[in-house]
Design a protein around this motif. Structure first.
Motif, PDB file in Angstrom:
ATOM      1  N   LYS A1628     -23.052  70.621   1.170  1.00  0.00           N
ATOM      2  CA  LYS A1628     -22.707  71.756   2.047  1.00  0.00           C
ATOM      3  C   LYS A1628     -21.185  71.882   2.154  1.00  0.00           C
ATOM      4  N   ASP A1629     -20.544  70.698   2.227  1.00  0.00           N
ATOM      5  CA  ASP A1629     -19.075  70.712   2.281  1.00  0.00           C
ATOM      6  C   ASP A1629     -18.501  71.336   1.029  1.00  0.00           C
ATOM      7  N   LEU A1630     -19.156  71.002  -0.109  1.00  0.00           N
ATOM      8  CA  LEU A1630     -18.664  71.545  -1.386  1.00  0.00           C
ATOM      9  C   LEU A1630     -18.778  73.065  -1.389  1.00  0.00           C
ATOM     10  N   ILE A1631     -19.942  73.529  -0.920  1.00  0.00           N
ATOM     11  CA  ILE A1631     -20.153  74.996  -0.906  1.00  0.00           C
ATOM     12  C   ILE A1631     -19.103  75.643   0.006  1.00  0.00           C
ATOM     13  N   LYS A1632     -18.836  74.962   1.136  1.00  0.00           N
ATOM     14  CA  LYS A1632     -17.832  75.498   2.065  1.00  0.00           C
ATOM     15  C   LYS A1632     -16.479  75.562   1.373  1.00  0.00           C
ATOM     16  N   LEU A1633     -16.173  74.492   0.605  1.00  0.00           N
ATOM     17  CA  LEU A1633     -14.892  74.453  -0.099  1.00  0.00           C
ATOM     18  C   LEU A1633     -14.837  75.563  -1.137  1.00  0.00           C
ATOM     19  N   TYR A1634     -15.953  75.734  -1.878  1.00  0.00           N
ATOM     20  CA  TYR A1634     -15.983  76.827  -2.855  1.00  0.00           C
ATOM     21  C   TYR A1634     -15.752  78.170  -2.163  1.00  0.00           C
ATOM     22  N   SER A1635     -16.443  78.359  -1.026  1.00  0.00           N
ATOM     23  CA  SER A1635     -16.311  79.636  -0.309  1.00  0.00           C
ATOM     24  C   SER A1635     -14.848  79.878   0.077  1.00  0.00           C
ATOM     25  N   CYS A1636     -14.216  78.794   0.570  1.00  0.00           N
ATOM     26  CA  CYS A1636     -12.813  78.940   0.969  1.00  0.00           C
ATOM     27  C   CYS A1636     -11.948  79.318  -0.219  1.00  0.00           C
ATOM     28  N   ILE A1637     -12.213  78.645  -1.360  1.00  0.00           N
ATOM     29  CA  ILE A1637     -11.394  78.930  -2.551  1.00  0.00           C
ATOM     30  C   ILE A1637     -11.596  80.387  -2.962  1.00  0.00           C
ATOM     31  N   MET A1638     -12.874  80.802  -3.003  1.00  0.00           N
ATOM     32  CA  MET A1638     -13.154  82.173  -3.460  1.00  0.00           C
ATOM     33  C   MET A1638     -12.541  83.194  -2.477  1.00  0.00           C
ATOM     34  N   GLY A1639     -12.712  82.907  -1.187  1.00  0.00           N
ATOM     35  CA  GLY A1639     -12.170  83.833  -0.182  1.00  0.00           C
ATOM     36  C   GLY A1639     -10.657  83.963  -0.329  1.00  0.00           C
ATOM     37  N   ASN A1640     -10.042  82.803  -0.535  1.00  0.00           N
ATOM     38  CA  ASN A1640      -8.591  82.767  -0.683  1.00  0.00           C
ATOM     39  C   ASN A1640      -8.140  83.574  -1.891  1.00  0.00           C
ATOM     40  N   MET A1641      -8.830  83.343  -3.009  1.00  0.00           N
ATOM     41  CA  MET A1641      -8.464  84.033  -4.252  1.00  0.00           C
ATOM     42  C   MET A1641      -8.693  85.548  -4.121  1.00  0.00           C
ATOM     43  N   MET A1642      -9.825  85.897  -3.438  1.00  0.00           N
ATOM     44  CA  MET A1642     -10.115  87.335  -3.245  1.00  0.00           C
ATOM     45  C   MET A1642      -8.974  87.987  -2.453  1.00  0.00           C
ATOM     46  N   SER A1643      -8.536  87.276  -1.379  1.00  0.00           N
ATOM     47  CA  SER A1643      -7.437  87.827  -0.574  1.00  0.00           C
ATOM     48  C   SER A1643      -6.187  87.987  -1.434  1.00  0.00           C
ATOM     49  N   LEU A1644      -5.946  86.958  -2.244  1.00  0.00           N
ATOM     50  CA  LEU A1644      -4.740  86.972  -3.061  1.00  0.00           C
ATOM     51  C   LEU A1644      -4.773  88.101  -4.083  1.00  0.00           C
ATOM     52  N   PHE A1645      -5.917  88.216  -4.782  1.00  0.00           N
ATOM     53  CA  PHE A1645      -5.986  89.213  -5.854  1.00  0.00           C
ATOM     54  C   PHE A1645      -6.305  90.617  -5.328  1.00  0.00           C
ATOM     55  N   SER A1646      -6.446  90.728  -3.987  1.00  0.00           N
ATOM     56  CA  SER A1646      -6.572  92.076  -3.423  1.00  0.00           C
ATOM     57  C   SER A1646      -5.185  92.680  -3.259  1.00  0.00           C
ATOM     58  N   MET A1647      -4.174  91.817  -3.262  1.00  0.00           N
ATOM     59  CA  MET A1647      -2.806  92.311  -3.055  1.00  0.00           C
ATOM     60  C   MET A1647      -2.099  92.348  -4.396  1.00  0.00           C
ATOM     61  N   GLU A1648      -1.979  93.544  -4.933  1.00  0.00           N
ATOM     62  CA  GLU A1648      -1.471  93.664  -6.296  1.00  0.00           C
ATOM     63  C   GLU A1648      -0.082  93.071  -6.467  1.00  0.00           C
TER      64      GLU A1648
END
Length: 2047
Positions: A1628-1648
């Motif tokens: 579950k921790d791993l999934i949480k970590l994955y979610s954080c990574i994906m969320g972070n990357m999504m935020s980053l790549f939303s800003m051109e």
């Protein structure tokens, strides 16, 4: 349901934050229940929700939001801390709730706002609601108005401040939305209910229709004012009262209603209008014009302007003078009337600000009342009434009294009527007896006037006065009037209606009812026990010496007196009794024998009769004693002619007894006084006569008795009696005090005595004058200035004797109310500051009116251009004043003329003017008051002069004026605050010093003093230190009058930074606030008041020293003084009440000093005698060990539930928060000491903490974070004593922590270290030394590498000492721990350090140079590369310093052993999570390096690598001392290596300036992203996400994108290789970590803008990681894994869309190339890569313009070189081939033939498969002709190229050789040289090599051979290796095959440039790890071929190899050993093998 079950288990606060709305809904429901259940409003549970309440109300889901609102309401209602959330929650309600369609939501939103108002946060709520009115959404505006209306209707106008609401109301009526207008109308109606007509002026400009509608609504409203129906928490008593009234049927109290109605003044709701600038420019010419029409025009213009109801303050002096002239001199009555109207308008528009001009105008208006025309009279009345409201009756009294005996009856009548109207506006307080007395005297004269209208006006005025102050107060002045007239006055009094319908004080009870009721309850019982109040007062005073007498002494005694007076009133006005009645009365109380023998001829019988008489009097009851009858019996024949001295003595004694014991009246006194005076000179009876007189004085008041006695004595001729009378009077004055003495009554007699022939009489008169001088001072001399010089000399001698003495405290007091009455008058004057008798004396003097001498010629002289004439004018004025001696207040135009001279450019004239003003003060006396505004304040302006002598003169003048006027007039109005607004340091410090001296002497001050507070606060932060000091001194004196709360509230308008500082000073001032001075109390007050002075004074002295920056020396002196002084009773054993009163600031300092051992003498014993109770309390533990409390605090701070400990100066909320946190784990008494205002208490508390440090070490550690935070607050104290104590404790603390093996957490360090570093810059050496010592200790409990960034931050300080010390400290760290302490990278750190070499400050420059030298000592010449570009000057300084240090180190004999070297070479891992203390950090060594910071003992190390493997192999012993070589966890090793700060993108200097401070923080957080600990990584990601989600903050990430992506890629690989395979990790921790990574990357790549910063290599690795993740079946098997893969899919699309398209194409092409080269397992990967490429191709039409086609074509070319057409066709699938073709085809289609222009980056284009293919495609599409021409062009360009290149051969080659010669680019240069030779085989290198050394030539030769062997070694893979960084080793596989470092050779070069990574020897430790841990080796083996993040491990190895080679080579060059040829020919792989084998050997030895 799986999801549900997950969140159901969460605690409530986490549910409330959950992303699933149902979870939040459930959380809110539970929160409502919880909030209603918690009973303790201060429960810590509330704290958890502080940060969440805003989210409750702004929930995005409407259903959840409703529940959230309910929960928020429950929270606000029940939580003590709810007030902290007001601003954010109300703002949330306004923006997110008021716009909801659901009515329920809006309703709850309003309830929340109202609840906040109920918990005392009305101001904040109102501010937010008013902000909401500017919202564009009309729904929100309507709801805000409605909420304001509801708040007003429930809480009333006292709680809802109406001024700001009324200000914005008209704007709402203009709204386009009908709903808003309607709501505004309802609000206007509601406001009208509360303030009535005050609302009309602000709304006068709204639409007439709307105004009419409002008028109609207003008419319908009930006339009774509304009542508050909802109450604040602090108004619970009012609430109870209100409910009670409701129950009784609304019987409300009239007074209360009145108060509410008068609460708002319409004037306050108006905006002031500036009219001076709008006046006609020619006004002053026109007003002087001869034609009345022109004058009329001018007046009309001004009249229109003065109609504005509120005017802006300004200089109206000229205008007022012009209008006054019209009123006084204009013959046209219409113009007089108009001018009067203008004056009325000015007065009502300016209010108090007009007071300055009142004195000039009123006499003119009064004179003009002679006009008969009613219209004119009415205008003048309106004007004078308006002017009266701007000033006080006292100020106008002189002018009014001046016209009271005018010959013109109209003037007298109007003056009296004006008085009548004025009295109506007065109260008992504003109409004291001192003011009323002269008016009554003048009015009584008018009562007898011949003109009836004058009489009527006088009756009306007296009647009004009687109504206002009560009959009892007026009656004494009306004693001479007959009954008819008295009745008339009373009749008028009954008719008078006071404003507001108040009943006034008629009936006589007012005076008694009001004051004592509030302050002295015993007043009611006074008649029965009249001694009660005084006794009570005395006890009160003794109990509270510092505050008792001032408040309680006077009122209580006064009450007693007044109450008694009512019962005595019959005796008081005793009528004269006839002899018969007297005998009858006497017979009733005296024995018959006594009466018979009274007139016996035998003296013995008379004596016996007297004895009986005396016995009878002694036993007689006071009430039954007929005093008058008894004294008449005594006066009966022989009476006072008694010849026997014994009988006479008895007789006189009886008179004294009767006076003492009976109710003795003035009537009785007048019977005996004559006889007593007759005997006063008798040798035998004189003593008894004096005693009798004294008793009469006690009974009938000394002033009256004295006047009678002196006049009787001087009516006789007996000089003996005269002399003794004067002697008695002198003594009586001392005994009774001087209050109320009527000097005028006997001053002429004294003058007669002075001229007497008998010397005894003259001597007695002079002695009496001496006593009077004690009380009256210098003014007394004025009466006798006309005496002969000899006599005057005698008087002066007597006065000199008395100088400096203070009058004795009175020991007797008048029993009768008469004395009390006079006392009141005295007190009144005393309050004004003039002293009880001062004004009286001045009134007695005969005054001359000099106004006629102040001619216009004189005035024009004083204003002349020529300074000499101006001086003449001033001399004349001075002569006029000194000639007249005493003058009236009327001095014509002189004030204006003198005012002009105060600003004269000639300073001598300014000085002369000041002396004239001093002269004026003495001459004019109290009349000076009316000139304070016009002439007094300009004197204050002179205090701003730069010349000291002028300032001194101005201050003397000011003091002279204040002596005459008292302080009240100076403090009233805005004038003083206006003066303080001038930013003149001299003026400010003088005025503040003056106020600090004057304010403590006043009992009351006008409320206008509050206006000076903002200026006072500004002065506290003034640039000038003296101003700050004076402001600090004045602060307690302001606070004593205004109170702490008012002043604290005033800080609300300051900027946050200023507010914190000012509030801290207020707290200090509060502790030293002086007590208000005692009222001149008559009975109990004085006795107890005297001793109270000493303690309060000493307290002030002591405390004020604490308040300023007290030095230890001063304190010792103070301690000593305190010890030597015999303690006063109140100090010796202060009762508890006293200690509380002064906040303990009296006793504790003594205690503290005793503890510090600086106390001597008896006072030293005081603390010991305090009592055992305290010691018992303090014996328990001082810290309470609460399990997990620290973790909880850390968690709360991370979740932002509490404030982060981060500030520039500590604000109140931080201190409060810390106090709250400490409350749970600190002993109560210790907490009190730690947060006490007095620093001595802090010293004591730290002393206790030092004592308990070792015994309570565990508990100390458990609350270490709080202890350190408290100490950071102490760093902001300016007191050195406390600072030294703090540092002493910290040294002991860190020693203990080191002993306990404890390591500071990040949380503790972050909240402590930055503040400690602030103190490194302290000016005192002793402090700096201690701080450096603490920093040295800190390294033992906190990694040096983590301390490094804090010190780097410290180098950015403005304080040069701090910069220098931080740099020195950095040097010590580098010396002690090597280069790896430099975080984030050595290169970045050193560049920042090197900047300081150019600093202005010498010490900073030296420190920076020393630090760089320390680096040089560690890593040699590489330092030049690390520091970057320096200016020539800085570089030369550095080189010089390095040379010098090299000499020193050569001379130093110290040589390190190998073991020491290895210790040096293995510094701690900078980013490792510290669990154990590292063995390498040798603290002793670090300390040594600290001491030798400037001359290092370490030998200069030529190369960074000094790890000598041969030596290690031979020396077994030293190997054993290498415990940590391979001990590190791999994660720890990876972190510092893998998270450097990439420098791929050059960052603009602008960026550096902006973000240098945040960069280190971001680097640190990013480094945590790749942490092996999942929790740390999630935390770091969350922090970054927080930044990325806020658009305004996201740009701080710019420049860190590659770094972040590399860290993320590392984390993904770590999960893939380690965590997924590890069963111990919770998935579950791993999934949480994955979610954080994906969320972070999504935020980053939303800003051109940020996404485009990602470089090609990093994008390639990122895509590889994401695609690998998508294909990982293990992830799918985990619960929620599919969700992760879906989000990866989305992310890939986002990355493709928003990244830099060129970089993306290149990355995908290179990745495709890599995946096709590597093992077949990656087929799926390559498929997905191609899908990505297809997607990119599809969008090419949109993106083509932004692409760098040259680069893309180069990548395609490289791909085709690795995979020629034949090879592509051999692959199992043709998709790669098709993909490539499609890409080329699309590009051709979009660009046409121009595509061929983009092949510039490809060398040997003719050989390129790509060019041929593109030509075919272009040709195919019908552009053949174009192609031909292109080809032709191309050939010609080729030819040109060749020619040009030949021409530039020498340039190119010299460039290449430069590169080879530079340390950074050697390899690159060699590669370029090799390729150049390949291309131009005939090139001649000889000229370039000729001048170089043999070593350099062989080096170049060898380098070329190595490149050749590398390229020849892999012919199968590529035909020619043009771009080495894309080479791929085809045999890479997942098993542990050796990697050939040459593949990464090129990358090493790039990485070095980008990362600035150092070649530390830790590479050795990491090299053999892959063999032990297969998981990581697979990571390495799947290496992508671009210079990407994970290459760093290998780059380390290759660097190691290279340096080893170079090292050997250097040695072999000189030795000529055969190994040299071997080294050159050995393959790099073999070299690596050799290294590995040797490492294995070392390992086995160790085992």
């Amino acid at each position: 349901m799986g999801d549900d079950s997950e969140w159901m288990k969460l605690p409530i606060d986490q549910k409330c934050e959950h992303k699933v709305w149902k979870a939040r809904l459930n959380g809110y429901e539970e929160a409502v229940k919880l909030f209603q259940k918690i009973e303790d409003e201060k429960s810590p549970e509330w704290g958890k929700y502080l940060g969440l309440i805003k989210k409750f109300v702004t929930d995005s889901n409407a259903v959840a939001q409703l529940k959230g609102l309910e929960a928020a309401l429950a929270f606000i209602e029940n939580a003590h801390v709810a007030g902290k959330t007001t601003g954010e929650v109300v703002s949330g309600v306004v923006t997110k709730v008021f716009n909801q369609p659901k009515a329920r939501a809006k309703e709850l939103g309003m309830d929340i706002c109202l609840m906040y108002i109920e918990i005392e946060k009305g101001e904040v709520v109102q501010d937010e609601l008013l902000k909401g009115l500017d919202n564009k959404n009309p729904k929100i505006v309507v709801a805000c108005i409605e909420t304001l209306r509801k708040a007003l209707s429930e809480f009333g106008s006292k709680i809802v401040t109406l001024k700001p609401v009324v200000k914005v109301l008209p704007k709402q009526f203009e709204s386009r939305e009908k709903a808003v207008r309607d709501e505004a109308k309802l609000l206007a109606v509601e406001i009208y209910k509360w303030i009535r007509d005050a609302l009309r002026p602000p709304l006068q400009n709204i639409n007439s229709v709307q105004l009419k509608e409002l008028e109609e609504e207003w008419v319908k409203l009930p006339s009774l004012p509304p009542k508050q129906t909802r109450f604040l928490r602090s108004q619970q008593d009012m609430k109870a009262k209100f409910e009670q009234q409701q129950a009784q049927g609304d019987q409300s109290d009239g007074d209360e209603e009145e108060e509410t109605a008068a609460a708002v003044d319409p004037y306050d709701l108006l905006e002031p209008v500036e009219i001076l600038s709008k006046m006609p420019k020619d006004f002053y010419e026109k007003i002087e014009a001869k034609k009345w029409q022109e004058r009329k025009e001018a007046l009309e213009a001004v009249e229109a302007l003065t109609k504005n109801p509120k005017l802006e303050n300004g200089d109206y002096g000229d205008l007022v003078r012009a209008l006054k002239k019209v009123v006084g001199k204009d013959a046209n009555v219409m113009l007089v009337s108009m001018a009067a109207k203008c004056l009325a308008g000015l007065a009502s528009g300016l209010r108090k600000k007009f007071g300055t001009y009142a004195g000039q105008v009123v006499p003119t208006i009064l004179e003009k009342f002679k006009e008969k025309k009613p219209q004119v009279v009415q205008s003048l009345q309106e004007a004078i009434d308006a002017i009266f409201l701007t000033t006080t009756l006292q100020n106008l009294s002189e002018d009014i009294l001046g016209v009271m005996d005018n010959k013109n009856p109209s003037i007298k009548q109007q003056a009296s009527l004006f008085l009548a109207r004025s009295f109506r506006h007065c109260t008992q307080a504003t109409l004291p007896k001192s003011v009323l007395k002269p008016f009554c005297a003048a009015l009584i004269k008018q009562v007898n006037d011949s003109a009836p209208e004058v009489r009527d006006a006088a009756f009306e005025a007296l009647g009004t006065a009687m109504k206002v102050v009560g009959e009892k107060a007026v009656n004494p002045f009306l004693a001479d009037l007959d009954k008819l007239k008295l009745d008339k006055i009373k009749e008028c009094a009954d008719k008078v209606e006071l404003p507001g319908g108040k009943k006034g004080a008629a009936g006589g009870g007012g005076a008694v009812d009001k004051k004592p009721a509030a302050k002295a309850p015993p007043a009611a019982e006074a008649p029965s026990k009249s001694s009660a109040p005084p006794k009570k007062t005395q006890t009160a005073a003794a109990g509270k010496p510092s505050a008792g007498p001032p408040k309680k002494g006077k009122p209580a005694s006064a009450a007693g007196g007044k109450a008694k007076k009512t019962s005595d009133s019959k005796e008081f006005t005793e009528t004269e009794l006839s002899p018969e009645v007297c005998e009858e009365l006497a017979a009733g109380v005296l024995p018959a024998s006594c009466l018979q023998q009274l007139d016996s001829s035998n003296w013995k019988e008379r004596l016996a009769s007297m004895e009986e008489f005396q016995r009878a009097v002694e036993t007689m009851d006071k009430a039954a004693m007929p005093c008058q009858a008894l004294v008449r019996m005594l006066a009966k024949k022989p009476g006072w002619k008694e010849t026997n001295f014994q009988v006479m003595q008895m007789k006189l004694h009886i008179v004294a007894l009767v006076a003492q014991r009976g109710q003795f009246s003035k009537t009785s006194a007048s019977v005996v006084l004559d006889g007593l005076v007759d005997k006063i000179g008798d040798v035998k009876c004189g003593g008894n006569a004096k005693a009798a007189l004294t008793s009469i004085g006690e009974a009938c008041s000394l002033p009256w008795t004295a006047e009678q006695v002196v006049s009787l004595a001087f009516a006789q001729k007996n000089p003996k009696n005269q002399a003794e009378t004067l002697n008695w009077l002198a003594n009586a004055m001392k005994e009774f005090g001087f209050a109320g003495i009527n000097v005028k009554g006997f001053i002429n007699n004294v003058k007669t005595a002075l001229g007497a022939t008998n010397p005894a009489v003259r001597t007695a008169a002079i002695t009496l004058l001496g006593v009077m001088y004690l009380y009256m001072g210098q003014p007394l001399r004025m009466f006798f200035e006309d005496e002969k010089p000899a006599l005057l000399a005698q008087i002066d001698t007597e006065f000199e004797k008395m100088q400096g003495q203070s009058p004795p405290a009175p020991i007797r007091s008048t029993k009768k109310a008469a004395a009390e009455e006079e006392g009141d008058e005295g007190a009144e004057q005393d309050e004004d500051g003039g002293g009880g008798a001062g004004p009286d004396i001045m009134d007695l003097l005969p005054r001359t009116d000099i106004s006629d001498k102040i001619t216009s010629d004189l005035v024009s002289k004083i204003g002349d251009k020529n300074w000499k004439i101006r001086k003449e004018g001033l001399d004349e004025a001075a002569a006029i004043i000194s000639e007249a001696k005493f003058i009236t207040a009327n001095i014509g135009e002189l004030p204006l003329a003198l005012k002009g001279r105060l600003g004269d450019s000639n300073k001598i004239l300014v000085q002369q003017t000041l002396s004239i003003l001093q002269q004026l003060a003495t001459a004019m006396g109290p009349g000076l008051k009316q000139h304070v505004k016009a002439l007094g304040f300009p004197v204050i302006t002179v205090l701003g002069d730069s010349k000291v002598n002028l300032r001194t003169a101005a201050l003397t003048t000011l003091q002279a004026w204040v002596e005459q006027t008292g302080m009240k007039d100076w403090l009233e109005g805005e004038d003083l605050s206006e003066e303080l607004k001038r930013e003149n340091p001299f003026l400010r410090q003088e005025v503040l010093g003056w106020l600090a001296e004057k304010l403590p002497t006043l009992r009351t001050v006008p409320g206008d003093l509050m206006l000076c507070v903002p200026q006072l606060f500004a002065c506290l932060e003034d640039r000038n230190a003296d101003v700050r000091k004076k402001a600090q001194d004045a602060l307690p004196t302001f606070m004593m009058h205004l109170g702490y709360d008012k002043m604290n509230k005033a800080t609300g308008k300051l900027k946050p930074a200023s507010k914190d500082q000012v509030v801290a000073m207020l707290e200090k001032a509060r502790a030293v606030m002086p007590a208000k001075p005692a009222a001149p109390a008559k009975t109990g007050g004085k006795g107890s008041g005297e001793p109270s002075r000493a303690p309060s004074a000493s307290r002030t002295a002591a405390a004020s020293e604490d308040f300023t920056d007290s030095k230890p020396e001063a304190k010792k002196v103070r301690g000593g003084a305190a010890a030597k002084k015999p303690p006063s009773p109140s100090e010796e054993a202060p009762p508890p009440s006293k200690e509380k009163e002064c906040n303990g600031s009296k006793k504790p300092p003594v205690k503290g000093k005793a503890a510090a051992g600086s106390q001597q003498g008896p006072a030293g014993k005081k603390p010991a005698t305090k009592g055992p109770k305290d010691d018992e309390d303090k014996s328990g533990p001082i810290f309470i060990l609460v399990p997990n409390a620290k973790e909880q605090r850390i968690k709360e701070e991370k979740q932002l539930k509490i404030l982060k400990w981060n500030f520039i100066t500590p604000r109140d909320e931080y201190v409060e928060q810390l106090k709250t946190q400490m409350a749970t784990c600190f002993a109560k008494w210790l907490l009190d000491e730690l947060f006490h205002f007095d620093f001595q208490r802090h010293v004591k508390a730290i002393g206790v903490m030092i004592e308990r440090l070792n015994s309570e070490s565990e508990a100390t550690i458990s609350c270490l974070d709080l202890i350190l935070k408290w100490f950071t607050l102490r760093f902001f104290d300016t007191n050195t004593t406390i600072l030294m104590k703090v540092l002493e404790y910290l040294k002991l603390l860190f020693t203990m922590l080191n002993r306990e093996n404890y390591h500071l957490t990040e949380y503790e360090a972050n909240s402590f270290v930055p503040y400690l570093i602030l103190k490194v810059g302290e000016s005192k050496d002793v402090v700096r030394k201690d701080v450096r010592a603490i920093l040295a200790m800190l390294c033992k409990v906190y990694p040096a590498s983590k301390l490094f960034p804090f010190l780097m931050e410290g180098t950015k300080s403005k304080n040069s000492k701090q910069r220098a010390e931080c740099l020195e400290e950095l040097g010590c760290l580098i010396e002690g721990y090597g280069m790896n302490v430099c975080q984030p990278t050595p290169a970045k750190s050193l560049k920042e350090i090197a900047v300081h070499i150019g600093d202005r400050d010498t010490s900073v420059r030296n420190a920076a140079l020393n630090t760089v030298v320390a680096v040089y000592n560690v890593c040699g010449d590489q330092v030049y590369k690390l520091i970057g570009n320096l200016s020539e000057k800085d570089m030369s300084m550095l080189e010089e310093r390095i040379k010098r240090s090299a000499k020193k180190t050569a001379a130093a004999p110290a040589k390190q052993s190998a073991a020491e070297k290895t210790q040096r070479e293995h510094p701690t891992n900078p980013n490792a999570t510290f669990l154990r203390k590292p063995a390498q950090e040798d603290p002793g060594k670090l300390n040594q390096s600290r001491q030798n910071a400037q001359h290092s003992d370490h030998p200069s190390i030529p190369k960074e690598f000094q790890l000598d493997l041969d030596m290690i192999e031979q020396d077994q012993r030293s190997v054993c001392e290498l415990p940590d070589l391979v001990q590190h966890q791999l994660d720890e090793l990876l972190e510092p290596v893998m998270i450097p700060e990439p420098k791929i993108r050059s960052i603009s200097p602008h960026f550096d300036d902006l973000h240098s401070s945040t960069a280190s923080t971001i680097n640190f957080v990013i480094s945590q992203v790749a942490s092996g600990d999942i929790g740390t990584s999630i935390q770091a990601l969350a922090q970054i996400d927080e930044v990325l989600r806020q658009e305004d903050k996201a740009d701080v990430m710019s420049g860190h994108i590659d770094q972040l992506l590399i860290a993320t890629i590392m984390q993904l690989r770590l999960i893939n290789s380690t965590h997924l395979a590890d069963d111990r990790v919770d998935k579950k921790d791993l999934i949480k970590l994955y979610s954080c990574i994906m969320g972070n990357m999504m935020s980053l790549f939303s800003m051109e803008t940020l996404a485009r910063e990602a470089s090609m290599g990093v994008l390639k690795d990122l895509m590889h990681s994401l695609i690998t993740l998508m294909l990982d079946s293990r992830v799918e098997d985990v619960e929620d894994g599919t969700q992760v893969i879906r989000s990866v899919n989305l992310l890939v699309i986002r990355v493709l869309e928003h990244s830099d398209q060129t970089n993306m194409f290149s990355a995908l092409l290179v990745l495709l190339q890599d995946t096709l080269v590597s093992t077949p397992g990656s087929l799926k990967v390559s498929e997905l890569v191609m899908k990505c490429l297809w997607r990119m191709i599809r969008f090419l039409p949109e993106t083509i313009d932004s692409l760098n086609l040259d680069r893309i074509l180069l990548d395609v070319h490289n791909f085709m070189k690795v995979f020629p057409k034949e090879k592509l066709k051999q692959l199992k699938t043709d998709v790669p081939h098709r993909t490539l073709k499609t890409l080329c085809h699309t590009l051709c289609k979009l660009t046409g033939a121009k595509i061929l222009d983009h092949l510039s980056m490809i060398e040997n284009r003719n050989e390129s498969e790509l060019e041929a293919y593109l030509r075919r495609v272009v040709k195919h599409s019908g552009n053949l002709s174009g192609t031909k021409s292109d080809r032709g062009n191309e050939k010609t360009t080729h030819g040109l190229d060749d020619r040009m290149s030949k021409a530039k051969v020498s340039d190119i080659l010299s460039e290449i050789f430069k590169k080879i010669g530079s340390k950074e680019n050697t390899k690159e240069g060699l590669t370029e040289l090799y390729e150049y030779k390949q291309k131009y085989s005939d090139a001649d290198l000889e000229p370039f090599l000729r001048n170089t050394s043999q070593f350099f030539q062989s080096y170049v030769e060898r380098g070329l051979r190595v490149i050749e062997s590398e390229r020849d070694g892999k012919p199968r893979i590529q035909s020619s290796s043009v771009i080495p960084q894309h080479n791929v080793e085809s045999s890479l596989s997942s098993n542990n095959e050796e990697l050939k470092p040459a593949v990464y050779y090129e990358r090493l070069k790039i990485l070095r440039q980008r990362q600035g990574l150092e070649n530390t020897s830790r590479g050795l430790g990491s090299e053999d790890e892959p063999q032990q841990r297969p998981a990581i080796s697979s990571l390495l083996s799947s290496k992508p071929s671009v210079a990407s993040s994970t290459d760093m491990l290998h780059s380390k190895l290759s660097q190691l190899k290279e340096s080893r080679e170079l090292y050997q080579q250097e040695h072999n060059t000189h030795s000529g050993s055969p190994t040299r040829s071997h080294t050159r020919s050995a393959s790099p792989a073999a070299n690596l093998d050799d290294l590995k084998k040797r490492l294995e050997r070392i390992k086995s030895n160790r085992q």
